[in-house]
Write a protein that holds these residues in place. Structure first.
Motif, PDB file in Angstrom:
ATOM      1  N   GLY A 162      61.118  -9.775  12.903  1.00 11.74           N
ATOM      2  CA  GLY A 162      60.654  -8.471  13.917  1.00 11.74           C
ATOM      3  C   GLY A 162      59.179  -8.358  13.731  1.00 11.74           C
ATOM      4  N   THR A 164      56.862  -8.349  15.472  1.00 10.33           N
ATOM      5  CA  THR A 164      56.000  -7.607  16.780  1.00 10.33           C
ATOM      6  C   THR A 164      56.294  -6.321  16.875  1.00 10.33           C
ATOM      7  OG1 THR A 164      57.680  -8.619  18.314  1.00 10.33           O
ATOM      8  CG2 THR A 164      55.646  -9.860  18.260  1.00 10.33           C
ATOM      9  N   GLY A 165      57.327  -5.858  16.077  1.00  6.02           N
ATOM     10  CA  GLY A 165      57.736  -4.423  16.333  1.00  6.02           C
ATOM     11  C   GLY A 165      56.699  -3.539  15.718  1.00  6.02           C
ATOM     12  N   GLU A 166      57.096  -2.205  15.834  1.00  5.93           N
ATOM     13  CA  GLU A 166      56.529  -0.953  15.404  1.00  5.93           C
ATOM     14  C   GLU A 166      56.240  -1.003  14.155  1.00  5.93           C
ATOM     15  OE1 GLU A 166      54.376   1.013  17.219  1.00  5.93           O
ATOM     16  OE2 GLU A 166      55.166  -0.362  18.633  1.00  5.93           O
ATOM     17  N   LEU A 167      57.231  -1.062  13.269  1.00  5.45           N
ATOM     18  CA  LEU A 167      57.264  -0.846  11.792  1.00  5.45           C
ATOM     19  C   LEU A 167      56.472  -2.261  11.117  1.00  5.45           C
ATOM     20  CD1 LEU A 167      58.520   0.180   9.410  1.00  5.45           C
ATOM     21  CD2 LEU A 167      60.750  -1.500   9.389  1.00  5.45           C
ATOM     22  N   SER A 195      59.454 -13.515  15.518  1.00 10.49           N
ATOM     23  CA  SER A 195      60.209 -12.638  16.435  1.00 10.49           C
ATOM     24  C   SER A 195      60.425 -13.770  17.417  1.00 10.49           C
ATOM     25  CB  SER A 195      59.485 -11.611  16.842  1.00 10.49           C
ATOM     26  OG  SER A 195      58.362 -11.884  17.935  1.00 10.49           O
ATOM     27  N   ARG A 196      61.145 -13.401  18.712  1.00 10.14           N
ATOM     28  CA  ARG A 196      61.627 -14.062  19.889  1.00 10.14           C
ATOM     29  C   ARG A 196      60.325 -14.331  20.827  1.00 10.14           C
ATOM     30  NH1 ARG A 196      66.784 -10.445  21.268  1.00 10.14           N
ATOM     31  NH2 ARG A 196      64.677  -8.940  21.314  1.00 10.14           N
ATOM     32  N   LYS A 197      59.195 -13.481  20.538  1.00 10.83           N
ATOM     33  CA  LYS A 197      58.085 -13.736  21.711  1.00 10.83           C
ATOM     34  C   LYS A 197      57.531 -14.967  21.458  1.00 10.83           C
ATOM     35  CE  LYS A 197      57.344  -9.005  22.243  1.00 10.83           C
ATOM     36  NZ  LYS A 197      58.527  -8.267  21.838  1.00 10.83           N
ATOM     37  N   VAL A 270      64.134  -5.409  11.884  1.00  9.33           N
ATOM     38  CA  VAL A 270      64.673  -5.612  13.265  1.00  9.33           C
ATOM     39  C   VAL A 270      65.623  -4.407  13.681  1.00  9.33           C
ATOM     40  CG1 VAL A 270      64.622  -8.293  13.241  1.00  9.33           C
ATOM     41  CG2 VAL A 270      66.628  -6.996  12.479  1.00  9.33           C
ATOM     42  N   GLN A 272      69.084  -2.244  14.417  1.00  8.87           N
ATOM     43  CA  GLN A 272      70.319  -2.578  13.678  1.00  8.87           C
ATOM     44  C   GLN A 272      71.225  -3.457  14.259  1.00  8.87           C
ATOM     45  OE1 GLN A 272      70.797  -1.054  10.699  1.00  8.87           O
ATOM     46  NE2 GLN A 272      68.643  -0.628  10.955  1.00  8.87           N
ATOM     47  N   GLU A 298      66.316  -2.420   6.613  1.00  9.17           N
ATOM     48  CA  GLU A 298      65.905  -1.145   6.987  1.00  9.17           C
ATOM     49  C   GLU A 298      66.897  -0.276   7.270  1.00  9.17           C
ATOM     50  OE1 GLU A 298      63.273   0.758   7.215  1.00  9.17           O
ATOM     51  OE2 GLU A 298      61.529  -0.270   6.742  1.00  9.17           O
TER      52      GLU A 298
HETATM   53  N1  LIG Z   1      59.211   2.242  13.065  1.00  8.96           N
HETATM   54  C1  LIG Z   1      59.566   2.921  11.887  1.00  8.96           C
HETATM   55  O1  LIG Z   1      58.379   3.403  11.680  1.00  8.96           O
HETATM   56  C2  LIG Z   1      60.724   2.784  11.231  1.00  8.96           C
HETATM   57  C3  LIG Z   1      61.562   1.713  11.531  1.00  8.96           C
HETATM   58  N2  LIG Z   1      62.751   1.687  10.864  1.00  8.96           N
HETATM   59  C4  LIG Z   1      63.845   0.544  11.086  1.00  8.96           C
HETATM   60  O2  LIG Z   1      63.335  -0.782  11.080  1.00  8.96           O
HETATM   61  C5  LIG Z   1      63.763  -1.399  12.294  1.00  8.96           C
HETATM   62  C6  LIG Z   1      62.573  -2.087  13.216  1.00  8.96           C
HETATM   63  O3  LIG Z   1      62.210  -0.875  13.720  1.00  8.96           O
HETATM   64  P1  LIG Z   1      60.942  -0.974  14.547  1.00  8.96           P
HETATM   65  O4  LIG Z   1      59.848  -1.788  14.282  1.00  8.96           O
HETATM   66  O5  LIG Z   1      60.554   0.637  15.034  1.00  8.96           O
HETATM   67  O6  LIG Z   1      61.727  -1.539  16.117  1.00  8.96           O
HETATM   68  P2  LIG Z   1      61.083  -2.418  17.240  1.00  8.96           P
HETATM   69  O7  LIG Z   1      62.061  -2.142  18.292  1.00  8.96           O
HETATM   70  O8  LIG Z   1      59.745  -1.974  17.362  1.00  8.96           O
HETATM   71  O9  LIG Z   1      60.816  -3.717  16.934  1.00  8.96           O
HETATM   72  C7  LIG Z   1      61.716  -4.614  16.657  1.00  8.96           C
HETATM   73  C8  LIG Z   1      61.502  -6.268  16.380  1.00  8.96           C
HETATM   74  O10 LIG Z   1      62.641  -7.117  16.061  1.00  8.96           O
HETATM   75  C9  LIG Z   1      62.531  -8.256  17.134  1.00  8.96           C
HETATM   76  N3  LIG Z   1      63.787  -8.301  17.481  1.00  8.96           N
HETATM   77  C10 LIG Z   1      64.539  -7.609  18.173  1.00  8.96           C
HETATM   78  N4  LIG Z   1      65.867  -8.063  18.540  1.00  8.96           N
HETATM   79  C11 LIG Z   1      65.698  -9.195  17.583  1.00  8.96           C
HETATM   80  C12 LIG Z   1      66.867 -10.368  17.452  1.00  8.96           C
HETATM   81  N5  LIG Z   1      67.972 -10.269  18.104  1.00  8.96           N
HETATM   82  N6  LIG Z   1      66.511 -11.370  16.671  1.00  8.96           N
HETATM   83  C13 LIG Z   1      65.235 -11.528  16.238  1.00  8.96           C
HETATM   84  N7  LIG Z   1      64.145 -10.482  16.439  1.00  8.96           N
HETATM   85  C14 LIG Z   1      64.497  -9.406  17.149  1.00  8.96           C
HETATM   86  C15 LIG Z   1      61.475  -7.727  18.051  1.00  8.96           C
HETATM   87  O11 LIG Z   1      60.715  -8.577  18.525  1.00  8.96           O
HETATM   88  P3  LIG Z   1      61.120  -9.744  19.916  1.00  8.96           P
HETATM   89  O12 LIG Z   1      61.906  -8.787  20.877  1.00  8.96           O
HETATM   90  O13 LIG Z   1      60.077 -10.498  20.127  1.00  8.96           O
HETATM   91  O14 LIG Z   1      62.062 -10.519  19.018  1.00  8.96           O
HETATM   92  C16 LIG Z   1      60.510  -6.774  17.165  1.00  8.96           C
HETATM   93  O15 LIG Z   1      59.706  -7.513  16.812  1.00  8.96           O
HETATM   94  C17 LIG Z   1      65.027  -0.590  12.912  1.00  8.96           C
HETATM   95  O16 LIG Z   1      65.918  -0.972  12.163  1.00  8.96           O
HETATM   96  C18 LIG Z   1      64.438   0.812  12.411  1.00  8.96           C
HETATM   97  O17 LIG Z   1      65.688   1.608  12.337  1.00  8.96           O
HETATM   98  C19 LIG Z   1      63.073   2.339   9.969  1.00  8.96           C
HETATM   99  C20 LIG Z   1      62.100   3.218   9.386  1.00  8.96           C
HETATM  100  C21 LIG Z   1      60.973   3.646  10.001  1.00  8.96           C
END
Ligand SMILES: NC(=O)C1=CN([C@@H]2O[C@H](COP(=O)(O)OP(=O)(O)OC[C@H]3O[C@@H](n4cnc5c(N)ncnc54)[C@H](OP(=O)(O)O)[C@@H]3O)[C@@H](O)[C@H]2O)C=CC1
Ligand SMILES: O=C1O[C@H](COP(=O)(O)O)[C@@H](O)[C@H](O)[C@H]1O
Length: 652
Positions: A162, A164-167, A195-197, A270, A272, A298
């Protein structure tokens, strides 16, 4: 990122890093962590303080936190003989090898060119994998990172799933870099973003670089370290099938690791919904056979008790409990560690820690943060699942637990779970739900939802230590300030001979201990004393420890703290499966009642103190409200007496 190329050779570590960090923590392909190593972390605050007071200051600065952390293992305050008399590397190495223990995999103390079959067999049994899976395909075109001579260090691969996500962007990569910068990661570390990108290594590096900074108080070689770190970073384009993605990740890691015994950490950042698919795929295809594997998960940990139980069962079908680290970064704050340090290392507090002397406890976690960035609360998890289930209940568990047998993670978790199982189910009458009024364009969506963004409740622990003591929780977003603190109010002095001197409100003499993380780190104690001079004026004063005055350091982010604990195999701040279930048992009936009866939360204004009903709840459970800024009054003897409580009740 100009001039950065993927290199086949690791960048040389600076002299100050090599002996202390690489050798002590990672040894020559040695196992690096385990329960015994937990001891290092537990003595933290005091040892840092003592070390700082000794002549170590310069040495600490030169060698960074790695050395300090190693010093903290000492149980006395003296300069360790081994530090003065013998080379640092030699001593730390031998101790760490002795402490070596593996909770989630196998390891060897040498770095063989080829794996011997008995090791393969053992590893395979442990991870429920087939020995045939131990020879991953080799990607010929990719560079090999870990080409140091065998005696240097056991490799560590850290995958951020994950990426590329915010966390990942805002917290995980910056924390990893901070650890790398401070010498806590081994020389042979590889960081993998997944990640999937469709991205390249360079894309990932640019993304990470945009969020990396060096500590203000520790800024040498920042660019150099940044480049070193980024060179060790790789991107895995996983595609849309995690089974294939994990095979790719495993191949890449194996290639980087070479044949050395290696350890792997997988940070699952990622959503949930993706958790199990990712976790099970990695369990099957991306674990190392030659070292330990740990996964970080997480919060929130499920949606209800039942869904959480299902997730737990699935995880335990592939991983050992010891491999799973459920992270709640709010537990990585010094406030939380201080709960136990303060109580168990101070005679002035430890005997008072019960219903006999403590009248009530408040756990407060409020955020200014506006609703716009809390989108996931609405119509979704809400504050009960997100903050109360883990952060608040863990805080209460650590606060209220019986003394653990040792500082080992399992001993502490054994005690925490007993507290969680003793918490009485929360009665809806003792709950206040609030929802932030939203004036943004998203108002329609939000007003349709009953999801609470504020939660207050009085909880009780039905055991002999805490019987009848209210634990008042107050937590919410969009409030007037960021406040994270634990307030402990003590009982009145029996037969207090100064009783009348406090005028009509005996509560004003209540001793109060406050452990605060926000707005600024502090430990505050309210005591009553005489004002100097003639007459008898009593003053409610504060014995204050403000961290900013006492310690001239920038505090690490809590993700750094917890990632280091994972590296150390220290599990005490991570919820074990039975703790997760026990916490759900406390909350699930309440959540069902709220959902079934569609209980409407009280709306509250942004930037305010939250729902008014929280005040009444506090009053109902006897929580003192100390707000009297000017309570000049007359004692019974006729003399003027000032009671000047400087503690105002923070009624968020
Ligand atoms: N943001 C925060 O500050 C906090 C987040 N959390 C928890 O952390 C987790 C992630 O949060 P956050 O970063 O905000 O979420 P985002 O939606 O910003 O990022 C999710 C990441 O997971 C990847 N992803 C999504 N689906 C899949 C999949 N099926 N297989 C593989 N990779 C996948 C996405 O990239 P791509 O689509 O390219 O695959 C992306 O990189 C959540 O469970 C959230 O509850 C907990 C506390 C604080
Ligand atoms: O887990 C969470 O924490 C953040 C607060 O993080 P911090 O690093 O600023 O302490 C909070 O905003 C979010 O609601 C919660 O889910």
């Amino acid at each position: 990122m100009a001039g950065l190329a993927v290199s086949a050779s690791p960048a040389p570590a600076p002299a100050s890093f090599r002996p202390a960090a690489a050798a002590s923590r990672f040894g020559p392909c040695a196992q690096v962590a385990g329960p015994a190593a937990n001891f290092r972390t537990r003595v933290c605050g005091l040892r840092c303080l003592i070390a700082a007071k000794l002549k170590f200051r310069k040495t600490l600065k030169r060698h960074g936190w790695q050395l300090r952390r190693n010093l903290e293992v000492r149980a006395n305050d003296k300069v360790p003989d081994w530090l003065e008399a013998t080379p640092l590397t030699e001593n730390i190495m031998s101790r760490d090898v002795q402490l070596a223990y593996d909770s989630g995999g196998e390891t060897s103390n040498t770095c063989p060119d080829t794996l011997d079959s008995s090791v393969i067999e053992q590893s395979s049994m442990h991870h429920k994998l087939n020995p045939s899976e131990t020879h991953p395909p080799v990607l010929k075109e990719d560079p090999v990172l870990f080409d140091d001579p065998p005696e240097s260090a056991a490799p560590l691969c850290i995958a951020v799933i994950g990426a590329t996500g915010e966390l990942a962007k805002n917290k995980v990569f910056p924390a990893l870099f901070a650890l790398y910068y401070s010498g806590f990661l081994p020389q042979n570390v590889g960081i993998f973003g997944y990640s999937r990108k469709t991205l390249t290594d360079e894309d990932l590096r640019s993304m990470i670089e945009a969020n990396l900074t060096c500590r203000v108080d520790h800024h040498e070689n920042c660019d150099e370290k940044l480049n070193e770190f980024l060179k060790r970073t790789y991107y895995i384009d996983a595609g849309y099938d995690n089974k294939d993605g994990m095979v790719k990740l495993n191949s890449k890691m194996s290639q980087i690791e070479g044949n050395c015994a290696a350890n792997r950490i997988f940070y699952l950042a990622v959503p949930q919904e993706a958790l199990l698919d990712v976790a099970l795929s990695l369990a099957d295809s991306a674990q190392t056979m030659q070292g330990w594997n740990r996964i970080i998960i997480e919060k929130p940990f499920g949606f209800t008790g039942l869904s959480s139980h299902r997730v737990t069962q699935s995880l335990l079908s592939r991983f050992e409990e010891e491999q799973i680290y459920r992270i709640d970064h709010l537990l990585g704050k010094d406030l939380i560690e201080n709960l136990t340090v303060l109580r168990f290392s101070n005679l002035v507090f430890e005997p008072l820690w019960s219903r006999t002397y403590i009248r009530n406890v408040q756990v407060i976690f409020s955020e200014e943060t506006a609703a716009e960035i809390q989108g996931r609360y609405f119509g979704n998890y809400g504050i009960i699942r997100d903050i109360v289930h883990s952060h608040i209940l863990q805080t209460i568990a650590l606060f209220a637990m019986e003394p653990p047998v040792s500082l080992d993670g399992e001993d502490i978790r054994d005690e925490k779970v007993k507290v969680l199982r003793s918490i009485r189910q929360v009665n809806l009458e003792d709950v206040v739900l609030g929802q932030l009024k939203d004036t943004s364009v998203k108002v329609d969506r939000y007003t349709k939802s009953l999801t609470p963004t504020y939660f207050a409740a009085a909880m009780y622990i039905d055991n002999s230590r805490w019987d009848g003591v209210p634990f008042l929780i107050k937590t919410g977003i969009g409030l007037m300030e960021n406040r994270a603190e634990i307030r402990i109010q003590f009982r009145h002095v029996p037969g207090n001979i100064y009783r009348e001197r406090f005028g009509h409100d005996i509560d004003l003499d209540t001793n109060e201990l406050i452990l605060r993380d926000q707005p600024e780190e502090a430990i505050l104690l309210k005591v009553n004393n005489k004002v100097p001079g003639l007459g008898l004026q009593l003053d409610a004063s504060e014995l204050n420890l403000l961290y900013r005055d006492r310690y001239n350091v920038e505090l690490p982010d809590s993700y750094e703290h917890l990632l280091l604990d994972v590296l150390d195999g220290d599990s005490h701040l991570f919820m074990r499966s039975d703790e997760v279930a026990a916490a759900w048992n406390v909350l699930t009936p309440l959540i069902h009642e709220i959902d079934q009866n569609r209980i409407a939360p009280e709306l509250y204004e942004a930037g305010g103190r939250g729902p008014v009903n929280a005040y009444y709840l506090a009053a109902k459970h006897g929580i003192v409200k100390i707000v009297s800024p000017d309570c000049t009054t007359r004692g019974s003897g006729g003399g003027e007496m000032h009671v000047t409580p400087k503690f105002t009740w923070q009624g968020i």
